[in-house]
Design a protein around this motif. Structure first.
Motif, PDB file in Angstrom:
ATOM      1  N   CYS A  21      -8.124  73.785   9.483  1.00  0.00           N
ATOM      2  CA  CYS A  21      -6.785  73.779  10.083  1.00  0.00           C
ATOM      3  C   CYS A  21      -6.436  72.338  10.427  1.00  0.00           C
ATOM      4  CB  CYS A  21      -6.738  74.637  11.348  1.00  0.00           C
ATOM      5  SG  CYS A  21      -5.174  74.504  12.267  1.00  0.00           S
ATOM      6  N   PRO A  22      -5.296  71.831   9.948  1.00  0.00           N
ATOM      7  CA  PRO A  22      -4.968  70.426  10.197  1.00  0.00           C
ATOM      8  C   PRO A  22      -4.698  70.096  11.660  1.00  0.00           C
ATOM      9  CG  PRO A  22      -3.114  71.567   9.200  1.00  0.00           C
ATOM     10  CD  PRO A  22      -4.265  72.508   9.143  1.00  0.00           C
ATOM     11  N   LEU A  23      -4.495  71.119  12.489  1.00  0.00           N
ATOM     12  CA  LEU A  23      -4.198  70.882  13.901  1.00  0.00           C
ATOM     13  C   LEU A  23      -5.420  71.085  14.793  1.00  0.00           C
ATOM     14  CD1 LEU A  23      -0.675  72.564  14.185  1.00  0.00           C
ATOM     15  CD2 LEU A  23      -1.257  70.199  13.605  1.00  0.00           C
ATOM     16  N   ALA A 254       3.764  61.986  16.404  1.00  0.00           N
ATOM     17  CA  ALA A 254       3.979  62.969  15.339  1.00  0.00           C
ATOM     18  C   ALA A 254       3.152  64.231  15.560  1.00  0.00           C
ATOM     19  CB  ALA A 254       3.650  62.340  13.989  1.00  0.00           C
ATOM     20  N   LEU A 255       1.863  64.073  15.833  1.00  0.00           N
ATOM     21  CA  LEU A 255       1.011  65.237  16.042  1.00  0.00           C
ATOM     22  C   LEU A 255       1.421  66.008  17.292  1.00  0.00           C
ATOM     23  CD1 LEU A 255      -2.479  63.729  15.146  1.00  0.00           C
ATOM     24  CD2 LEU A 255      -1.277  65.510  13.892  1.00  0.00           C
ATOM     25  N   GLY A 256       1.826  65.288  18.335  1.00  0.00           N
ATOM     26  CA  GLY A 256       2.270  65.947  19.556  1.00  0.00           C
ATOM     27  C   GLY A 256       3.495  66.810  19.331  1.00  0.00           C
ATOM     28  N   GLU A 387       2.206  72.327   4.447  1.00  0.00           N
ATOM     29  CA  GLU A 387       2.737  71.408   3.445  1.00  0.00           C
ATOM     30  C   GLU A 387       2.913  69.991   3.970  1.00  0.00           C
ATOM     31  OE1 GLU A 387       6.333  73.005   1.822  1.00  0.00           O
ATOM     32  OE2 GLU A 387       5.391  74.914   1.236  1.00  0.00           O
ATOM     33  N   LEU A 388       2.606  69.749   5.245  1.00  0.00           N
ATOM     34  CA  LEU A 388       2.764  68.414   5.814  1.00  0.00           C
ATOM     35  C   LEU A 388       1.651  67.494   5.311  1.00  0.00           C
ATOM     36  CD1 LEU A 388       3.680  69.269   9.529  1.00  0.00           C
ATOM     37  CD2 LEU A 388       5.234  68.703   7.646  1.00  0.00           C
ATOM     38  N   PRO A 389       1.978  66.218   5.055  1.00  0.00           N
ATOM     39  CA  PRO A 389       0.973  65.274   4.530  1.00  0.00           C
ATOM     40  C   PRO A 389       0.137  64.630   5.633  1.00  0.00           C
ATOM     41  CG  PRO A 389       3.125  64.222   4.590  1.00  0.00           C
ATOM     42  CD  PRO A 389       3.336  65.635   5.083  1.00  0.00           C
ATOM     43  N   PHE A 390      -0.944  65.287   5.982  1.00  0.00           N
ATOM     44  CA  PHE A 390      -1.827  64.774   7.022  1.00  0.00           C
ATOM     45  C   PHE A 390      -2.725  63.662   6.473  1.00  0.00           C
ATOM     46  CE2 PHE A 390      -0.607  68.887   8.660  1.00  0.00           C
ATOM     47  CZ  PHE A 390      -0.455  68.648  10.019  1.00  0.00           C
ATOM     48  N   LYS A 391      -3.141  62.761   7.366  1.00  0.00           N
ATOM     49  CA  LYS A 391      -3.958  61.609   6.977  1.00  0.00           C
ATOM     50  C   LYS A 391      -5.442  61.959   7.001  1.00  0.00           C
ATOM     51  CE  LYS A 391      -0.641  58.116   8.582  1.00  0.00           C
ATOM     52  NZ  LYS A 391      -0.409  56.975   9.495  1.00  0.00           N
ATOM     53  N   ASP A 392      -5.852  62.726   6.022  1.00  0.00           N
ATOM     54  CA  ASP A 392      -7.244  63.150   5.980  1.00  0.00           C
ATOM     55  C   ASP A 392      -8.186  62.020   5.606  1.00  0.00           C
ATOM     56  OD1 ASP A 392      -6.783  65.910   6.613  1.00  0.00           O
ATOM     57  OD2 ASP A 392      -5.954  66.161   4.600  1.00  0.00           O
ATOM     58  N   GLY A 395      -8.884  56.359   9.119  1.00  0.00           N
ATOM     59  CA  GLY A 395      -9.727  56.201  10.288  1.00  0.00           C
ATOM     60  C   GLY A 395      -9.057  56.700  11.553  1.00  0.00           C
ATOM     61  N   VAL A 396      -7.732  56.747  11.558  1.00  0.00           N
ATOM     62  CA  VAL A 396      -6.956  57.313  12.654  1.00  0.00           C
ATOM     63  C   VAL A 396      -6.181  58.506  12.093  1.00  0.00           C
ATOM     64  CG1 VAL A 396      -5.080  56.944  14.294  1.00  0.00           C
ATOM     65  CG2 VAL A 396      -6.753  55.134  13.901  1.00  0.00           C
ATOM     66  N   TYR A 397      -6.440  59.686  12.619  1.00  0.00           N
ATOM     67  CA  TYR A 397      -5.819  60.895  12.087  1.00  0.00           C
ATOM     68  C   TYR A 397      -4.338  60.942  12.461  1.00  0.00           C
ATOM     69  CZ  TYR A 397      -5.417  65.821  10.752  1.00  0.00           C
ATOM     70  OH  TYR A 397      -5.044  67.004  10.152  1.00  0.00           O
ATOM     71  N   GLY A 398      -3.552  61.538  11.601  1.00  0.00           N
ATOM     72  CA  GLY A 398      -2.128  61.651  11.875  1.00  0.00           C
ATOM     73  C   GLY A 398      -1.376  62.196  10.683  1.00  0.00           C
ATOM     74  N   LEU A 399      -0.142  61.712  10.511  1.00  0.00           N
ATOM     75  CA  LEU A 399       0.728  62.183   9.447  1.00  0.00           C
ATOM     76  C   LEU A 399       1.349  61.024   8.698  1.00  0.00           C
ATOM     77  CD1 LEU A 399       2.392  64.973  11.542  1.00  0.00           C
ATOM     78  CD2 LEU A 399       1.525  65.408   9.244  1.00  0.00           C
ATOM     79  N   HIS A 400       1.496  61.177   7.384  1.00  0.00           N
ATOM     80  CA  HIS A 400       2.219  60.193   6.591  1.00  0.00           C
ATOM     81  C   HIS A 400       3.724  60.367   6.752  1.00  0.00           C
ATOM     82  CE1 HIS A 400      -1.311  58.629   4.528  1.00  0.00           C
ATOM     83  NE2 HIS A 400      -1.713  59.872   4.311  1.00  0.00           N
ATOM     84  N   ALA A 401       4.163  61.599   6.934  1.00  0.00           N
ATOM     85  CA  ALA A 401       5.582  61.901   7.098  1.00  0.00           C
ATOM     86  C   ALA A 401       5.714  63.181   7.913  1.00  0.00           C
ATOM     87  CB  ALA A 401       6.258  62.067   5.742  1.00  0.00           C
TER      88      ALA A 401
END
Length: 406
Positions: A21-23, A254-256, A387-392, A395-401
């Motif tokens: 799960c990306p979250l 973004a994640l928040g 479908e969200l582009p997560f930064k897998d 080194g710092v997790y988050g989102l590209h968009a």
């Protein structure tokens, strides 16, 4: 566990582990906390390292004077493959230093990030957030929240604080993305460091010749008296402050937003009681723990953690995302609960390397979440979470968009 257990006995495969799960953190973390809280893994670099998954063990590691943050140490748990001679040729930045050098450098800048000084900056952060939200509303949805709010707000704030021209944000944004991606080759990393080095060499020369009312100018002045940094050290300090001052906060924004939109009951509580915003920020920091591996160290003297002997020269990764989901510390840690409160999480690290910019990050997050959800009550995701582009691979997790609309 007994202290004499060997690394072979405790080998648990390759690292990092995938997320289902990306979250949420990887499911393997919960299994390890319950069954094998201290284990050995093989990293992408081919090196082996210990993994710590429980909150108490991570804090013990980070509080110990017998560990080092020196990334050039041959036992340091690097996740990417870089020739040892290349690492040894690199001059360390503050994050990769140990006392007394780390202590002296941190002392130069810590006064710039006190809660009191950040409180003075709050009205300007409010203006910046308001300006970007007004532009969003004028443009209408859908928009990419990363490019319209999450990235530009902390970028503009850190640029103004440091005295860096905001017009150069695309340049250092691209550099930061390369520095924080685990897929960037060491040759590309070298070119990126060189580009930033040239940029800040010229900027600091300008600040030295004509000081302004900004952090870099004050840093040059303080260093003139303290003589802690040479010219190269000033450049590296500036780079660390710029890179660390916007990428982490942008991803947390973004994640928040995703976390709150995907938990409408919690968002409802927040809207009904805006006084919960500071508590919500702490909970979101705990829940996402975007700098999971920042708490990597190498042991300098044999030490025992949780009944396991870790020998001098061995690398250790204290997984902050696992520690922040430790059932022994947090009730129902997998649930987002903005009423939880408390700052015992490890999102900003622990010990002597605890993030110096945490007061600034908290202010930015509080203002963004307060204004975004009050001014755009109909905010919603414009694409499914899956479908969200997560930064897998970062080194710092988050989102590209982050596409949103209202």
């Amino acid at each position: 566990m007994k202290a004499e257990q060997t690394m072979t006995d405790q080998q648990t495969g390759s690292f990092p582990y995938p997320r289902t799960c990306p979250l949420s953190p990887p499911e393997a973390y919960a299994t390890l906390r319950a069954e094998q809280p201290i284990s050995r893994v093989t990293l992408g670099s081919g090196r082996q390292a210990w993994l710590l998954t429980r909150h108490e063990h991570i804090r013990q590691l980070l509080a110990s004077p017998d560990v080092s943050s020196n990334m050039a140490h041959p036992g340091y748990p690097l996740s990417f493959d870089v020739p040892q001679e290349v690492m040894e040729q690199q001059r360390p930045v503050m994050l990769a230093m140990d006392p007394p050098d780390h202590t002296a450098q941190r002392k130069l800048v810590i006064s710039e990030f006190t809660a009191r000084r950040m409180l003075q900056l709050r009205p300007r952060v409010q203006e910046i957030v308001d300006e970007h939200l007004s532009a969003m509303l004028a443009a209408g949805g859908p928009v990419d929240l990363m490019t319209t709010l999450a990235l530009p707000v902390p970028s503009m704030v850190i640029c103004e604080l440091l005295g860096v021209p905001y017009a150069d944000r695309e340049f250092f944004g691209e550099c930061t993305a390369k520095l924080l991606s685990v897929s960037t080759g060491y040759e590309e990393l070298g070119r990126t460091h060189q580009q930033l080095h040239q940029y800040f060499t010229e900027l600091i020369a300008a600040k030295t010749a004509e000081p302004g009312d900004d952090l870099l100018s004050r840093l040059v002045e303080k260093n003139r008296d303290a003589e802690v940094l040479d010219d190269e050290g000033l450049v590296r300090m500036a780079t660390v402050l710029l890179v660390g001052g916007h990428e982490t906060t942008a991803n947390m924004i973004a994640l928040g937003v995703v976390g709150l939109l995907e938990n409408p009951d919690q968002l409802g509580k927040l809207r009904a009681n805006p006084d919960l915003v500071p508590s919500a920020v702490e909970e979101l920091l705990r829940h996402f723990s975007i700098g999971d591996q920042v708490t990597s160290r190498v042991v300098l003297a044999d030490m025992e953690i949780g009944g396991v002997l870790i020998r001098a020269g061995e690398g250790v990764i204290g997984l902050s995302a696992s520690g922040n989901h430790d059932e022994a510390v947090f009730t129902d840690p997998g649930e987002l609960d903005i009423s939880r409160g408390g700052r015992q999480h490890l999102a900003f690290g622990y010990g002597i390397h605890q993030c110096i910019g945490q007061n600034l990050a908290r202010i930015e997050l509080e203002i963004v979440f307060t204004e975004l959800f009050s001014r755009i009550p109909g905010l919603r995701l414009a694409a499914p979470v899956a479908e969200l582009p997560f930064k897998d691979n970062a080194g710092v997790y988050g989102l590209h968009a982050l596409p949103v609309t209202w």
